[in-house]
Design a protein around this motif. Structure first.
Motif, PDB file in Angstrom:
ATOM      1  N   ALA A   1       3.409  12.732   0.174  1.00 26.33           N
ATOM      2  CA  ALA A   1       2.636  11.487   0.178  1.00 26.33           C
ATOM      3  C   ALA A   1       1.817  11.312   1.449  1.00 26.33           C
ATOM      4  CB  ALA A   1       3.578  10.292  -0.006  1.00 26.33           C
TER       5      ALA A   1
ATOM      6  N   ASP B   1       4.002   5.342  -5.787  1.00 24.12           N
ATOM      7  CA  ASP B   1       3.965   5.196  -7.245  1.00 24.12           C
ATOM      8  C   ASP B   1       2.985   6.175  -7.868  1.00 24.12           C
ATOM      9  OD1 ASP B   1       5.897   3.270  -7.512  1.00 24.12           O
ATOM     10  OD2 ASP B   1       4.505   1.584  -7.416  1.00 24.12           O
ATOM     11  N   GLU B   2       1.850   6.370  -7.228  1.00 26.47           N
ATOM     12  CA  GLU B   2       0.861   7.303  -7.740  1.00 26.47           C
ATOM     13  C   GLU B   2       1.419   8.722  -7.790  1.00 26.47           C
ATOM     14  OE1 GLU B   2      -2.534   6.841  -5.268  1.00 26.47           O
ATOM     15  OE2 GLU B   2      -3.182   4.951  -6.185  1.00 26.47           O
ATOM     16  N   MET B   3       2.172   9.086  -6.745  1.00 24.04           N
ATOM     17  CA  MET B   3       2.790  10.411  -6.727  1.00 24.04           C
ATOM     18  C   MET B   3       3.785  10.556  -7.871  1.00 24.04           C
ATOM     19  SD  MET B   3       1.504  12.027  -4.080  1.00 24.04           S
ATOM     20  CE  MET B   3       2.683  13.337  -3.870  1.00 24.04           C
TER      21      MET B   3
ATOM     22  N   GLN C   1       3.896   8.715 -10.817  1.00 22.71           N
ATOM     23  CA  GLN C   1       3.329   8.571 -12.147  1.00 22.71           C
ATOM     24  C   GLN C   1       2.335   9.685 -12.484  1.00 22.71           C
ATOM     25  OE1 GLN C   1       1.699   4.617 -12.108  1.00 22.71           O
ATOM     26  NE2 GLN C   1       3.699   3.637 -11.874  1.00 22.71           N
ATOM     27  N   ASP C   2       1.482  10.038 -11.521  1.00 24.00           N
ATOM     28  CA  ASP C   2       0.427  11.018 -11.796  1.00 24.00           C
ATOM     29  C   ASP C   2       0.936  12.458 -11.688  1.00 24.00           C
ATOM     30  OD1 ASP C   2      -1.195   8.829 -12.064  1.00 24.00           O
ATOM     31  OD2 ASP C   2      -2.099   9.000 -10.073  1.00 24.00           O
ATOM     32  N   LYS C   3       1.733  12.734 -10.679  1.00 21.72           N
ATOM     33  CA  LYS C   3       2.190  14.104 -10.442  1.00 21.72           C
ATOM     34  C   LYS C   3       3.632  14.341 -10.904  1.00 21.72           C
ATOM     35  CE  LYS C   3      -0.934  14.854  -6.539  1.00 21.72           C
ATOM     36  NZ  LYS C   3      -1.065  15.334  -5.126  1.00 21.72           N
TER      37      LYS C   3
ATOM     38  N   ARG D   1       2.326   1.661  -3.447  1.00 20.99           N
ATOM     39  CA  ARG D   1       1.282   2.072  -4.384  1.00 20.99           C
ATOM     40  C   ARG D   1       1.032   3.570  -4.298  1.00 20.99           C
ATOM     41  NH1 ARG D   1      -3.629   3.478  -3.691  1.00 20.99           N
ATOM     42  NH2 ARG D   1      -3.635   2.757  -1.513  1.00 20.99           N
ATOM     43  N   ARG D   2       0.982   4.092  -3.074  1.00 27.40           N
ATOM     44  CA  ARG D   2       0.740   5.520  -2.909  1.00 27.40           C
ATOM     45  C   ARG D   2       1.916   6.352  -3.415  1.00 27.40           C
ATOM     46  NH1 ARG D   2      -1.012   5.845   3.298  1.00 27.40           N
ATOM     47  NH2 ARG D   2      -0.952   8.095   2.865  1.00 27.40           N
TER      48      ARG D   2
ATOM     49  N   TYR E   1      12.733   6.177 -11.916  1.00 24.77           N
ATOM     50  CA  TYR E   1      11.713   6.899 -12.682  1.00 24.77           C
ATOM     51  C   TYR E   1      12.355   7.966 -13.557  1.00 24.77           C
ATOM     52  CZ  TYR E   1       7.588   4.897 -10.398  1.00 24.77           C
ATOM     53  OH  TYR E   1       6.591   4.044  -9.986  1.00 24.77           O
TER      54      TYR E   1
ATOM     55  N   ASP F   1       0.827  -1.206   0.000  1.00 25.24           N
ATOM     56  CA  ASP F   1       0.000   0.000   0.000  1.00 25.24           C
ATOM     57  C   ASP F   1       0.859   1.252   0.000  1.00 25.24           C
ATOM     58  OD1 ASP F   1      -2.691   1.330   0.367  1.00 25.24           O
ATOM     59  OD2 ASP F   1      -1.690   2.029   2.191  1.00 25.24           O
TER      60      ASP F   1
END
Length: 352
Positions: free
Chosen positions: A262, A239-241, A243-245, A236-237, A288, A233
């Motif tokens: 985060a 990764d979202e930061m 990939q998305d931001k 995942r959080r 990344y 978890d």
């Protein structure tokens, strides 16, 4: 023709190094303990040259005190990259001035114990620095990710050099004086100056590559979770930061800043990434950046320098080092091989 001792040459190089590091301009606050370390080491080298090159024995009363201050400056500089301190400066000054005061007292009442005291001070501070960095490069929470690993390696080298220059050299000089007439002491001291140059060089590398962000605050910490589900978890959080931001594009991104963005404690992020990927957070974020750099090298005609800055790196040395670590080739080689249709897809790097 006047004789110019080697320590004077070393001192000149250190003063030049101090000037180069101090004049760097960016938005971050300079690491003053590291700058003080460079200055004090230059002065220490001058004292050595006066004593062993020109026989000015009076500097022997100053050199032990400055030698006792150097380890505390290194520790203070490392501490500024590891955490934001809660102590007020008078308390910090009192703590780090203790070794110098102790040496002054020994010079007055027990001069024979100075060498042993200096060796003990060096080893104590080296052990304290290693304890601060017990979690590896992730311990440098305030150091930007692009240079965290080389900074960590430089600090470890500085701690080792601290023990060698402060302990081994003193022991060699003492042995030479005990077994002979001290006729090789000057040569040993000259070698010691080379150790000091390395010692200050790695400290200056840390000072020049990583500066503490202005108004840095340390988020509240909690015990990191140990379950696989919690680690997944957390990643995942994060990764979202990424990939998305596109948070990795922030050149000043560090572990503390990532934790604040985060909303996850820094230790929790570090522990989850370490366990799940067998990499530190710096390598994880730089993965990344390199993936994005590979895409830009393939799809655009931007220069390598432009791409380096666009993906969040600040120096070519760090960018080239990380690019080679991830792809096992240089950026230009990647671009050339991709043009020939023989390079791997950047998508495979993110999971590598």
């Amino acid at each position: 023709m006047p004789f110019i001792p080697l320590p004077f040459v070393v001192a000149l190089l250190l003063f030049i190094l101090l000037w180069v590091v101090a004049r760097r301009e960016d938005e971050a606050a300079p690491n003053l303990p590291f700058l003080g370390l460079i200055l004090l080491s230059a002065l220490q080298s001058v004292f050595t040259g006066l004593r062993w090159g020109y026989g000015v024995s009076e500097v022997g009363y100053i050199a032990p005190v400055s030698a006792a201050i150097m380890p505390s400056l290194l520790y203070a500089g490392v501490s500024k990259l590891v955490r934001t301190g809660n102590r007020q400066w008078p308390a910090l000054l009192a703590i780090h001035a203790t070794p110098a005061v102790m040496i002054i007292v020994l010079m007055i009442f027990w001069h024979e114990a100075i060498d042993v005291a200096l060796i003990s001070i060096d080893f104590i501070y080296a052990a304290a620095i290693l304890w601060l960095l017990r979690s590896g490069a992730d311990g440098l929470r305030l150091a930007p990710f692009d240079g965290a690993v080389p900074v960590y390696q430089a600090i470890i080298a500085a701690a080792v050099t601290l023990c060698l220059s402060g302990g081994l050299v003193d022991m060699l000089v003492s042995f030479d004086l005990a077994s002979g007439h001290g006729d090789r002491a000057a040569m040993v001291i000259g070698i010691a100056n080379l150790f000091i140059l390395v010692f200050v060089g790695v400290a200056a590398a840390a000072a020049s590559q990583s500066r503490v962000p202005l108004n840095a605050t340390e988020p509240a910490e909690a015990s990191p979770p140990s379950g696989v589900g919690e680690d997944a978890d957390t990643i995942r959080r994060v990764d979202e930061m990424m990939q998305d931001k596109k948070l990795y594009r922030d050149a000043n991104l560090n572990l503390n800043r990532l934790a604040r963005r985060a909303g996850i404690p820094a230790r929790q992020i570090s522990a989850a990434i370490n366990r799940a990927t067998a990499r530190n957070v710096s390598q994880y974020v730089n993965q990344y950046r390199i993936t994005e750099a590979c895409r830009l090298l393939t799809e655009t005609d931007q220069s390598v320098t432009e791409i380096m800055l666009a993906v969040g790196f600040q120096t070519k040395s760090n960018f080239n080092r990380e690019f080679r670590r991830v792809t096992d080739m240089t950026p230009l080689t990647w671009r050339d091989r991709n043009a020939q249709g023989v390079s791997p897809s950047p998508a495979t790097l993110a999971s590598g």
